[in-house]
Design a protein around this motif. Sequence first.
Motif, short mmCIF file in Angstrom:
data_model
loop_
_atom_site.label_atom_id
_atom_site.label_comp_id
_atom_site.label_asym_id
_atom_site.label_seq_id
_atom_site.Cartn_x
_atom_site.Cartn_y
_atom_site.Cartn_z
N LYS A 1 1.07 -1.07 -0.08
CA LYS A 1 0.06 -0.04 0.11
C LYS A 1 0.80 1.25 -0.04
CE LYS A 1 -3.99 -2.33 2.50
NZ LYS A 1 -4.81 -2.37 3.65
N ASP A 2 2.00 1.17 0.77
CA ASP A 2 2.73 2.33 0.67
C ASP A 2 3.96 2.09 -0.20
OD1 ASP A 2 4.55 4.40 1.38
OD2 ASP A 2 4.91 4.10 3.46
N LYS A 3 3.62 2.62 -1.45
CA LYS A 3 4.63 2.13 -2.58
C LYS A 3 5.87 2.93 -2.43
CE LYS A 3 0.73 2.04 -5.82
NZ LYS A 3 0.10 2.46 -7.33
N GLU A 4 6.03 3.79 -2.03
CA GLU A 4 7.42 4.59 -1.92
C GLU A 4 8.48 3.83 -0.80
OE1 GLU A 4 9.33 9.00 -0.72
OE2 GLU A 4 7.31 8.58 -0.71
N LYS A 5 7.91 3.22 0.24
CA LYS A 5 8.50 2.66 1.18
C LYS A 5 8.74 1.36 0.53
CE LYS A 5 7.54 4.96 5.58
NZ LYS A 5 6.80 4.62 6.96
N ALA A 6 7.84 0.79 -0.29
CA ALA A 6 8.02 -0.80 -0.65
C ALA A 6 9.03 -0.53 -1.83
CB ALA A 6 6.77 -1.41 -1.39
N GLN A 7 9.33 0.53 -2.48
CA GLN A 7 10.21 0.61 -3.59
C GLN A 7 11.76 0.44 -2.93
OE1 GLN A 7 9.54 0.37 -7.08
NE2 GLN A 7 12.12 0.16 -7.15
N LEU A 8 11.61 1.32 -1.90
CA LEU A 8 12.98 1.11 -1.15
C LEU A 8 13.52 -0.14 -0.65
CD1 LEU A 8 12.83 4.84 0.71
CD2 LEU A 8 14.04 4.30 -1.03
N LYS A 9 12.43 -0.73 0.12
CA LYS A 9 12.86 -2.07 0.45
C LYS A 9 13.10 -3.16 -0.72
CE LYS A 9 10.20 -1.76 4.73
NZ LYS A 9 9.09 -2.44 5.28
N ILE A 10 12.42 -2.85 -1.82
CA ILE A 10 12.76 -3.64 -3.05
C ILE A 10 14.12 -3.43 -3.52
CG2 ILE A 10 11.96 -4.13 -5.51
CD1 ILE A 10 9.23 -3.85 -4.67
N ASN A 11 14.51 -2.26 -3.40
CA ASN A 11 15.84 -1.96 -4.05
C ASN A 11 16.85 -2.58 -3.13
OD1 ASN A 11 14.89 -0.45 -6.17
ND2 ASN A 11 14.83 1.65 -4.87
N ASN A 12 16.63 -2.40 -1.69
CA ASN A 12 17.43 -3.12 -0.79
C ASN A 12 17.55 -4.54 -0.84
OD1 ASN A 12 18.13 -0.57 0.60
ND2 ASN A 12 16.38 -0.75 2.09
N LEU A 13 16.34 -5.25 -1.24
CA LEU A 13 16.34 -6.66 -1.50
C LEU A 13 17.24 -7.10 -2.64
CD1 LEU A 13 12.54 -7.36 -1.07
CD2 LEU A 13 14.62 -8.46 0.49
N LYS A 14 17.19 -6.22 -3.77
CA LYS A 14 18.14 -6.43 -4.99
C LYS A 14 19.62 -6.34 -4.42
CE LYS A 14 15.15 -4.37 -8.50
NZ LYS A 14 14.96 -3.53 -9.36
N SER A 15 20.05 -5.31 -3.72
CA SER A 15 21.39 -5.29 -3.23
C SER A 15 21.77 -6.48 -2.62
CB SER A 15 21.69 -4.13 -2.36
OG SER A 15 22.93 -4.11 -1.76
N LEU A 16 20.83 -7.00 -1.66
CA LEU A 16 20.96 -7.91 -0.42
C LEU A 16 21.29 -9.20 -1.21
CD1 LEU A 16 21.32 -8.78 2.43
CD2 LEU A 16 18.92 -8.97 2.74
N SER A 17 20.31 -9.57 -2.44
CA SER A 17 20.36 -10.77 -3.25
C SER A 17 21.96 -10.68 -3.86
CB SER A 17 19.23 -10.45 -4.34
OG SER A 17 18.05 -10.62 -3.61
N LEU A 18 22.44 -9.57 -4.42
CA LEU A 18 23.88 -9.64 -4.95
C LEU A 18 24.69 -10.03 -4.03
CD1 LEU A 18 23.43 -6.38 -7.26
CD2 LEU A 18 23.55 -8.72 -7.99
N ASP A 19 24.71 -9.67 -2.60
CA ASP A 19 25.68 -9.67 -1.66
C ASP A 19 25.50 -11.33 -1.23
OD1 ASP A 19 26.46 -7.39 -1.69
OD2 ASP A 19 25.31 -6.91 0.03
N ILE A 20 24.32 -12.08 -1.59
CA ILE A 20 24.01 -13.30 -0.86
C ILE A 20 24.63 -14.24 -2.18
CG2 ILE A 20 22.40 -15.23 -0.71
CD1 ILE A 20 20.52 -13.19 0.74
N ILE A 21 24.49 -13.81 -3.28
CA ILE A 21 25.16 -14.38 -4.59
C ILE A 21 26.69 -14.48 -4.32
CG2 ILE A 21 25.39 -14.60 -7.12
CD1 ILE A 21 22.50 -13.33 -7.24
N LYS A 22 27.27 -13.26 -4.15
CA LYS A 22 28.60 -13.06 -3.99
C LYS A 22 29.04 -13.99 -2.90
CE LYS A 22 32.35 -9.72 -3.76
NZ LYS A 22 32.65 -8.09 -3.70
N GLY A 23 28.57 -13.90 -1.79
CA GLY A 23 28.97 -14.66 -0.55
C GLY A 23 28.89 -16.34 -0.73
N ILE A 24 27.78 -16.58 -1.50
CA ILE A 24 27.88 -18.07 -2.07
C ILE A 24 28.93 -18.31 -3.03
CG2 ILE A 24 26.45 -19.63 -3.27
CD1 ILE A 24 23.85 -18.30 -2.02
N ARG A 25 29.04 -17.73 -4.05
CA ARG A 25 30.26 -17.79 -4.93
C ARG A 25 31.72 -18.07 -4.22
NH1 ARG A 25 29.70 -13.90 -9.89
NH2 ARG A 25 31.86 -15.34 -10.30
N THR A 26 31.60 -16.93 -3.26
CA THR A 26 33.08 -16.85 -2.38
C THR A 26 33.28 -18.35 -1.59
OG1 THR A 26 33.01 -14.72 -2.48
CG2 THR A 26 34.42 -15.46 -0.84
#
Length: 597
Positions: free
Chosen positions: A426-451
């Motif tokens: 419902k709160d699209k602005e906060k939801a978009q910020l959290k989705i951006n954080n999820l993208k960054s966190l997902s990249l960190d998880i992928i890098k950590g798994i590869r490492t």
Amino acid sequence: MASLDQKTFNNLRRLYIIALSLIALSVLISQVLVHKFLNSQTTDSTVINIAGRQRMLSQKLTKEAIQLAQYQNALQTSSLKDSLSATREIWYKSHLALQKGSDSLQIPKNNTAAIEALFQKINPYFDAVYNASETLIRSSNSSSIGEGEFALETIQANEGSFLKLMDRIVNQYETEAEAKIERLRTLETLLVSLTLLILLAEFIFIFWPTAKAVRTGMLELITAERKARKMARDADALTESKERLLWESRALNQAMDKTLLFVRTDLNGVILHAGEQFKKLLKQSFFKQNTKLAEIISINEVEKNTFEKILLENKRTGWQGEIRATAPGGRALFLEMSLLPFFKGKENNELLIIFLDVTKRKEAHDEIARLTKSNFEERITHQKTISRQIIENQEQEQNRIAQDLHDGIGQMLTGLKFTLESIDLKDKEKAQLKINNLKSLSLDIIKGIRTATFNLTPPELTDHGLIPALTKLCKELSNLTGKVIQLQNKTDFNLRLDTLVEINTYRITQEAINNAIKYADSKFILISIRHSINLLSITIDDDGKGFDMDKTRDKRRVDGGMGMTFMQERMNYINGRLFVNSELGKGTRITLNIPID
């Protein structure tokens, strides 16, 4: 031709003496003439030199006279007079010496009539110049100018004639010297010809007949000597043969006595003769009469009985084998024994027993066995230590991967879960910020798994082989660490190797690169690959701080550092060779040589 008789020989000897005397006389005459000529040549060169100098002195005198007449300065006039006086004096003495000889100038008084006649012609001109120069020297600038001018004119008028005649004198001296040389050459040719004729006559009338006579005599002597030698050989043939056999028998006995461990016994084992080496072995200087060999070979009763049994059972057939003996004093001996029956007649049968001392060889064999067993046990212990370290390292690696997964990836996944649950659409602005954080966190998880999973066996190694796997290893480590890691396949190697060879080669290279990243503080790492028909070579170079190889080797032995040991063990497992070169401040080079089947 018959041999020369005494009278003929005496005649030839006298002729030989006369011929030699003639040769000696011709040589002596030649030497006298040559020496006389050399002496005359010495004086001739001096005379020609002084005569030539007279022309120069006359020209110099004329020049100084002209200068004296021109200068008016008193100081210059005095100097010129002194120089003119000195030139005039030398010119006069040389002219007088050329005519009458001089000991100081080494000029003899032996002028020919032609030269004397030329001097008679030149003397008036010489006297005129000489007297005029004296007049010129005595004249002064103020009182007798006319007298000086007349003297100068006299010098100039007579100088040309003097020079022409002096040239003729010098040429005459040279002509006479060349004539002397020509006469000497002619005489030398005559003497050489005479000597050659004498030598030829000697050869024809003395040497050749004498050589023939000597040759005939030598042939007669050689023929007589050959006959005498043949008679001597025929007369001594049997004696020499008997002496040779006797000498060979004595030499064989002496050689056996001094070099072999041997004993001669009768069939009952009683000693008849013992060699010197055998006595030294048992430290016995002599043996009593009727002494049995078994009694002195060992002090052990069991060994004595065994030896007696061997003699009794094999005295007719012979025997060869190894026995043990205990020498006096308890010293153990191991002997190889050869028993040889020797039949001299019906009642004179003997036994020849030859021993070979193998005690040291036996002891060395036992020592080798002991060292082999000790070395085997040491290798087993070393292998157990390595195996234990490998297991511990595997456990540590598994714990590290588990901890990385729990502490890093696990926590990031938990954060990902909470973030997803907290999204309010419902709160699209906060939801978009959290989705951006999820993208960054997902990249960190992928890098950590590869490492975390990078050190596991890469699929490229199984699917494509060693070179693609190493290429990806360099690329991934370069991206993860920020280091410059390059791989150069200089010979385009692309063959597949045995699975175990590829895995171990990959792990060793991986370990070398990780060491360069973790410990060497290097910024550039180069992996070079070359191969030949039978060998694959991988070189890992880094520009790190390097290390002291001696100190590191000692530390590995004391502290148990096993990284380099594991690399070496892996190379040994695939029959390869590992070379490490490093210096402080100059980086490290590790070379792997892997055989290609």
